[in-house]
Enzyme design. Structure first.
Site, PDB file in Angstrom:
ATOM      1  N   PHE A  47       0.803  -1.224   0.000  1.00  8.23           N
ATOM      2  CA  PHE A  47       0.000   0.000   0.000  1.00  8.23           C
ATOM      3  C   PHE A  47       0.835   1.274   0.000  1.00  8.23           C
ATOM      4  CE2 PHE A  47       0.104  -2.043   4.179  1.00  8.23           C
ATOM      5  CZ  PHE A  47       0.844  -1.117   4.923  1.00  8.23           C
ATOM      6  N   GLY A  50       1.148   3.944  -3.062  1.00  6.38           N
ATOM      7  CA  GLY A  50       0.011   4.805  -3.373  1.00  6.38           C
ATOM      8  C   GLY A  50      -0.534   5.569  -2.186  1.00  6.38           C
ATOM      9  N   HIS A  51       0.039   5.367  -0.988  1.00  5.80           N
ATOM     10  CA  HIS A  51      -0.526   5.984   0.228  1.00  5.80           C
ATOM     11  C   HIS A  51       0.578   6.474   1.147  1.00  5.80           C
ATOM     12  CE1 HIS A  51      -3.075   6.236   3.927  1.00  5.80           C
ATOM     13  NE2 HIS A  51      -4.022   6.457   3.050  1.00  5.80           N
ATOM     14  N   PHE A  52       1.162   7.494   0.993  1.00  7.15           N
ATOM     15  CA  PHE A  52       1.087   8.523  -0.030  1.00  7.15           C
ATOM     16  C   PHE A  52       2.459   8.607  -0.673  1.00  7.15           C
ATOM     17  CE2 PHE A  52      -1.863   9.743   3.369  1.00  7.15           C
ATOM     18  CZ  PHE A  52      -3.044   9.890   2.673  1.00  7.15           C
ATOM     19  N   VAL A  57       2.401   6.427   4.531  1.00  5.99           N
ATOM     20  CA  VAL A  57       1.651   6.286   5.774  1.00  5.99           C
ATOM     21  C   VAL A  57       0.763   5.052   5.643  1.00  5.99           C
ATOM     22  CG1 VAL A  57      -0.100   7.344   7.269  1.00  5.99           C
ATOM     23  CG2 VAL A  57       1.641   8.778   6.190  1.00  5.99           C
TER      24      VAL A  57
END
Length: 148
Positions: A47, A50-52, A57
């Protein structure tokens, strides 16, 4: 005798697998009462790109899921549930709060306590600590359901 539950046993207790298995190990298991899940958060988590981007995070909902999986480990072990015949389903979460960001390199400790258990439904209070700082908390419930 160690009270630590390693990854191989976790995979015998719940059906989650990479990339969605969010508990590496557990400790402090007390049948029907409490458990502490452990997760080492790495830069390779799927993840983070894409986050962020540029400011990785861990998504808060994944912290809640990790607490839920910790509770499912406790339920499966307590109920001696066979994952090929029983699935533990997350039912809901209340009083969710996010306190501090979780970033790559942090170690999560997730103490989960049973507040009620009846007819295969368990209610829990859980917290997520990232390197000792409280990152999240929630009350949540799960239910053991036999396969049709």
């Amino acid at each position: 005798m160690s009270d630590r539950i390693e990854s191989t046993e976790i995979q015998q207790l719940i059906p989650h697998r990479y990339p969605f298995l969010l508990v590496d190990a557990a400790e402090d298991y007390v049948e029907g009462t409490s458990i502490t899940g452990l997760k080492g958060v790495t830069a390779n988590e799927p993840f983070f790109p894409g986050h962020f981007p540029g400011n990785p995070v861990m998504p808060g909902v994944l912290m809640i899921e990790a607490m839920g999986q910790t509770g499912a480990i406790l339920m499966s072990k307590t109920l001696q549930a066979d994952p090929s015949k029983v699935t533990i389903f997350f039912m809901g979460a209340d009083k969710v709060k996010f306190r501090t960001p979780v970033r790559p390199g942090m170690m999560l400790r997730m103490p989960v306590v049973v507040t009620a258990a009846r007819h295969g439904v368990f209610k829990f209070k859980g917290e997520v600590y990232a390197d000792g700082a409280k990152a999240a908390q929630a009350e949540f419930a799960a239910k053991a359901v036999e396969h049709a």
